[in-house]
Write a protein that holds these residues in place. Sequence first.
Motif, PDB file in Angstrom:
ATOM      1  N   ARG A  31       0.849  -1.200   0.000  1.00  0.00           N
ATOM      2  CA  ARG A  31       0.000   0.000   0.000  1.00  0.00           C
ATOM      3  C   ARG A  31       0.880   1.244   0.000  1.00  0.00           C
ATOM      4  N   LEU A  32       0.486   2.257  -0.763  1.00  0.00           N
ATOM      5  CA  LEU A  32       1.245   3.497  -0.836  1.00  0.00           C
ATOM      6  C   LEU A  32       0.718   4.508   0.178  1.00  0.00           C
ATOM      7  N   TYR A  33       1.633   5.155   0.880  1.00  0.00           N
ATOM      8  CA  TYR A  33       1.287   6.169   1.865  1.00  0.00           C
ATOM      9  C   TYR A  33       1.832   7.523   1.428  1.00  0.00           C
ATOM     10  N   SER A  34       1.086   8.576   1.740  1.00  0.00           N
ATOM     11  CA  SER A  34       1.519   9.949   1.500  1.00  0.00           C
ATOM     12  C   SER A  34       1.242  10.751   2.759  1.00  0.00           C
ATOM     13  N   LEU A  35       2.214  11.549   3.180  1.00  0.00           N
ATOM     14  CA  LEU A  35       2.031  12.347   4.384  1.00  0.00           C
ATOM     15  C   LEU A  35       0.848  13.286   4.225  1.00  0.00           C
TER      16      LEU A  35
END
Length: 194
Positions: free
Chosen positions: A58-62
Amino acid sequence: MDQSSFEELAGLRIDPPVTPETFIVPTYRNPRPTVPGSCNPGETAPLWKDLPDAATGRLYSLDSLLKAGNTVVMDWSTSTCGACLMAMPTVDSLYRHYRNRGAAVVFVMMDHGDSRKQARSLIERKGIEYPVLLCPTPVADAYGLYAYPVFLVVGSDGRVAFRYNGFGGDSESLWNRLAEAIDATFATLGNQSN
């Protein structure tokens, strides 16, 4: 080295005593890059995006985490740092405590030769549940990080609320300091941690 040299070395005392913090591994070659700011309290945290979770992909972005109203706790570490590995159970405990209370606890592992396979192995060995993100060097550069671990608490307003460098093995102190900072961001932003 002959036997007498070994005996001489064995008798040496190190003052002050060596602690796990002594072995924080710097990750940059000389010369150190010059980076404005060091993500100190009150400063805006640099945004990062599309960092993959080593376990799930899964990709996370702040930015997305902050827009969702989360307080984000980042544990900037490497898999080759003894102090970092010692702190992981404490960070996992915080994650379990806060995960349903509005705080996203994110562990950011620096991608200095750490493959997803290596990271997954570490996750399984340590039995941790919080997201472990693989992070390229330019992201660490933006944060001005040169030694690990570094713990940051970022409020949903995007500002660094707390920074803690290193880990000397006092899990209770680390847990209490991070929990106090998380709770303070909740109080400041009107969230509840109970």
